[in-house]
Design a protein around this motif. Structure first.
Motif, mmCIF file in Angstrom:
data_model
loop_
_atom_site.group_PDB
_atom_site.id
_atom_site.type_symbol
_atom_site.label_atom_id
_atom_site.label_comp_id
_atom_site.label_asym_id
_atom_site.label_seq_id
_atom_site.Cartn_x
_atom_site.Cartn_y
_atom_site.Cartn_z
ATOM 1 N N TYR A 118 0.784 -1.227 0.000
ATOM 2 C CA TYR A 118 0.000 0.000 0.000
ATOM 3 C C TYR A 118 0.823 1.287 0.000
ATOM 4 C CZ TYR A 118 -4.480 -2.350 0.378
ATOM 5 O OH TYR A 118 -5.580 -3.112 0.115
ATOM 6 N N PRO A 119 1.913 1.362 0.753
ATOM 7 C CA PRO A 119 2.686 2.618 0.709
ATOM 8 C C PRO A 119 3.168 2.965 -0.695
ATOM 9 C CG PRO A 119 3.299 1.343 2.633
ATOM 10 C CD PRO A 119 2.424 0.446 1.797
ATOM 11 N N ALA A 120 3.676 1.960 -1.431
ATOM 12 C CA ALA A 120 4.142 2.225 -2.788
ATOM 13 C C ALA A 120 2.974 2.597 -3.691
ATOM 14 C CB ALA A 120 4.865 0.987 -3.334
ATOM 15 N N LEU A 121 1.827 1.952 -3.489
ATOM 16 C CA LEU A 121 0.647 2.272 -4.279
ATOM 17 C C LEU A 121 0.196 3.698 -3.988
ATOM 18 C CD1 LEU A 121 -1.587 1.290 -6.210
ATOM 19 C CD2 LEU A 121 -2.857 0.526 -4.187
ATOM 20 N N ALA A 122 0.235 4.075 -2.716
ATOM 21 C CA ALA A 122 -0.156 5.435 -2.330
ATOM 22 C C ALA A 122 0.741 6.465 -2.981
ATOM 23 C CB ALA A 122 -0.104 5.577 -0.808
ATOM 24 N N ALA A 123 2.034 6.225 -2.960
ATOM 25 C CA ALA A 123 2.975 7.176 -3.546
ATOM 26 C C ALA A 123 2.743 7.339 -5.040
ATOM 27 C CB ALA A 123 4.409 6.699 -3.286
ATOM 28 N N ARG A 124 2.288 6.292 -5.691
ATOM 29 C CA ARG A 124 2.056 6.343 -7.126
ATOM 30 C C ARG A 124 0.728 7.024 -7.484
ATOM 31 N NH1 ARG A 124 2.301 1.052 -11.165
ATOM 32 N NH2 ARG A 124 1.727 2.159 -13.106
ATOM 33 N N LEU A 125 -0.286 6.799 -6.648
ATOM 34 C CA LEU A 125 -1.620 7.266 -6.995
ATOM 35 C C LEU A 125 -1.979 8.649 -6.474
ATOM 36 C CD1 LEU A 125 -3.810 4.061 -6.547
ATOM 37 C CD2 LEU A 125 -2.481 4.821 -8.511
ATOM 38 N N MET A 126 -1.424 9.040 -5.346
ATOM 39 C CA MET A 126 -1.843 10.297 -4.722
ATOM 40 C C MET A 126 -1.752 11.505 -5.643
ATOM 41 S SD MET A 126 -2.961 9.893 -1.623
ATOM 42 C CE MET A 126 -2.660 11.367 -0.660
ATOM 43 N N PRO A 127 -0.692 11.652 -6.439
ATOM 44 C CA PRO A 127 -0.600 12.857 -7.279
ATOM 45 C C PRO A 127 -1.641 12.919 -8.396
ATOM 46 C CG PRO A 127 1.563 11.833 -6.961
ATOM 47 C CD PRO A 127 0.542 10.844 -6.506
ATOM 48 N N MET A 128 -2.382 11.844 -8.619
ATOM 49 C CA MET A 128 -3.320 11.809 -9.740
ATOM 50 C C MET A 128 -4.692 12.387 -9.407
ATOM 51 S SD MET A 128 -2.619 7.993 -11.189
ATOM 52 C CE MET A 128 -0.956 7.326 -11.359
ATOM 53 N N VAL A 129 -4.947 12.665 -8.140
ATOM 54 C CA VAL A 129 -6.299 13.005 -7.723
ATOM 55 C C VAL A 129 -6.390 14.427 -7.195
ATOM 56 C CG1 VAL A 129 -8.220 12.338 -6.225
ATOM 57 C CG2 VAL A 129 -6.708 10.586 -7.162
ATOM 58 N N GLU A 130 -7.466 15.101 -7.558
ATOM 59 C CA GLU A 130 -7.811 16.413 -6.999
ATOM 60 C C GLU A 130 -9.021 16.223 -6.090
ATOM 61 O OE1 GLU A 130 -10.345 20.159 -8.599
ATOM 62 O OE2 GLU A 130 -8.620 19.595 -9.843
ATOM 63 N N THR A 131 -8.995 16.824 -4.903
ATOM 64 C CA THR A 131 -10.107 16.650 -3.983
ATOM 65 C C THR A 131 -10.251 17.844 -3.056
ATOM 66 O OG1 THR A 131 -11.049 15.247 -2.236
ATOM 67 C CG2 THR A 131 -8.663 15.424 -2.309
#
Length: 336
Positions: A247-260
């Motif tokens: 999950y940490p690696a997944l979080a680092a990859r996905l977080m920049p893709m989302v606006e909220t």
């Protein structure tokens, strides 16, 4: 005028589109340790301008709703919300509901008259889009999350693809959308095109193309919203089945893709709220419901989805707040 947010009620959690892939299996300590919370685009919206419905607020301590937008941002064009969902977290029952809203629904948009629901995002961004949903469906949405369709491909790839059954007609239409996607993103179409129908694991570009088709014999806008729901549900299931150490690696990859519009503490609080009930059940429906709408052409030549506002609101509220499926609602209506 500066954007502002009210103080939230204690314990009130909020949920989010693709971030659900991360938060359902990620503890706060690991999340902070990875130091990725600051990598997303935080865009608070003015809650005073969202027209939150008093009808829905009576359920606010039990169910939290978030607007989810998938936008199609291309060079030289405004952002249209081609995918719109309400993600509902039912803390009492320990379940998650995905309510898709048909993009061509004929609604009133503040300052723009009657037009398609998907136009609200292009006219006034997420704030007007949330306001439009609240006004037309009597909802209490205060938060949103947006992801671009190009980013959606990266998210699907990050979880290892999604397994879906693709029909012959869907394959033909998806290949048309996939060819356009590959041209716009400088990809080799032969490396991504569908070669046969049937059950298969779709990569990111394939999933995006599959989720966008609605022409030919593929069922129109109603079927498209169902495909989008299925893709999201499969993504959630893949994330829930992943080893927590990933999950940490997944979080680092996905977080920049989302606006909220949600802050980091709100996101972490929500993760704890959802996980307190164990693995959540996922339920989905589309509004207006099948059989409740018809195609209409307006006097200006616009092709829209026409439906009864009262019926759509009633069905949506029973599904989200009373936990009554659409099938059970219709069965009760048909009883003598």
């Amino acid at each position: 005028m500066a954007k502002k947010k009210r103080r939230r009620r204690r314990g009130c959690g909020h949920f989010l589109f693709c971030w659900l892939l991360i938060f359902l299996g990620l503890g706060g300590g690991a999340f902070y340790a990875w130091r990725v919370l600051g990598s997303y685009e935080y865009n608070p919206i003015d809650e005073e301008n969202l027209d939150v419905s008093a009808v829905s607020q009576q359920y606010a301590d039990k169910v939290t709703n978030i607007a989810l937008f998938g936008v199609d941002s291309r060079a030289g064009e405004g952002s249209r919300s081609d995918a719109m969902m309400i993600l509902s977290v039912d803390s009492r029952r320990g379940c998650i509901k995905l309510s898709s809203l048909m993009r061509d629904s004929y609604v009133a948009i503040d300052g723009h008259g009657q037009t398609k629901l998907c136009h609200a995002y292009a006219y006034g961004g997420p704030e007007l889009a949330v306001k439009t949903i609240n006004q037309n469906f009597q909802m209490d949405i205060r938060e949103y999350a947006t992801v671009n369709f190009n980013q959606m491909a990266d998210i699907v790839d990050a979880v290892g693809g999604v397994e879906l059954e693709v029909s012959e007609d869907e394959m033909k239409e998806a290949n048309k959308a996939l060819w356009e996607y590959c041209v716009l993103n400088d990809l080799i179409w032969d490396d991504y095109k569908f070669t046969a129908p049937g059950l298969q694991t779709l990569n990111g570009p394939q999933a995006v193309a599959y989720g966008r088709i609605r022409k030919g014999s593929t069922g129109g806008d109603g079927a498209r919203t169902g495909r989008q729901q299925e893709i999201l549900e499969k993504m959630l299931q893949k994330a829930l089945d992943m080893n927590a150490l990933k999950y940490p690696a997944l979080a680092a990859r996905l977080m920049p893709m989302v606006e909220t519009s949600m802050s980091a503490p709100e996101l972490l609080g929500l993760a704890a709220q959802v996980l307190s009930h164990g693995r959540p059940q996922i339920q989905r429906a589309t509004f207006p419901c099948e059989g409740d709408w018809s195609n209409k052409t307006t006097s200006s030549g616009l092709s829209v989805v026409a439906y009864s506002d009262d019926l759509a609101v009633d069905r949506l509220h029973k599904f989200i707040y009373d936990d009554i499926s659409i099938e059970d609602q219709k069965a009760a209506e048909n009883q003598p």
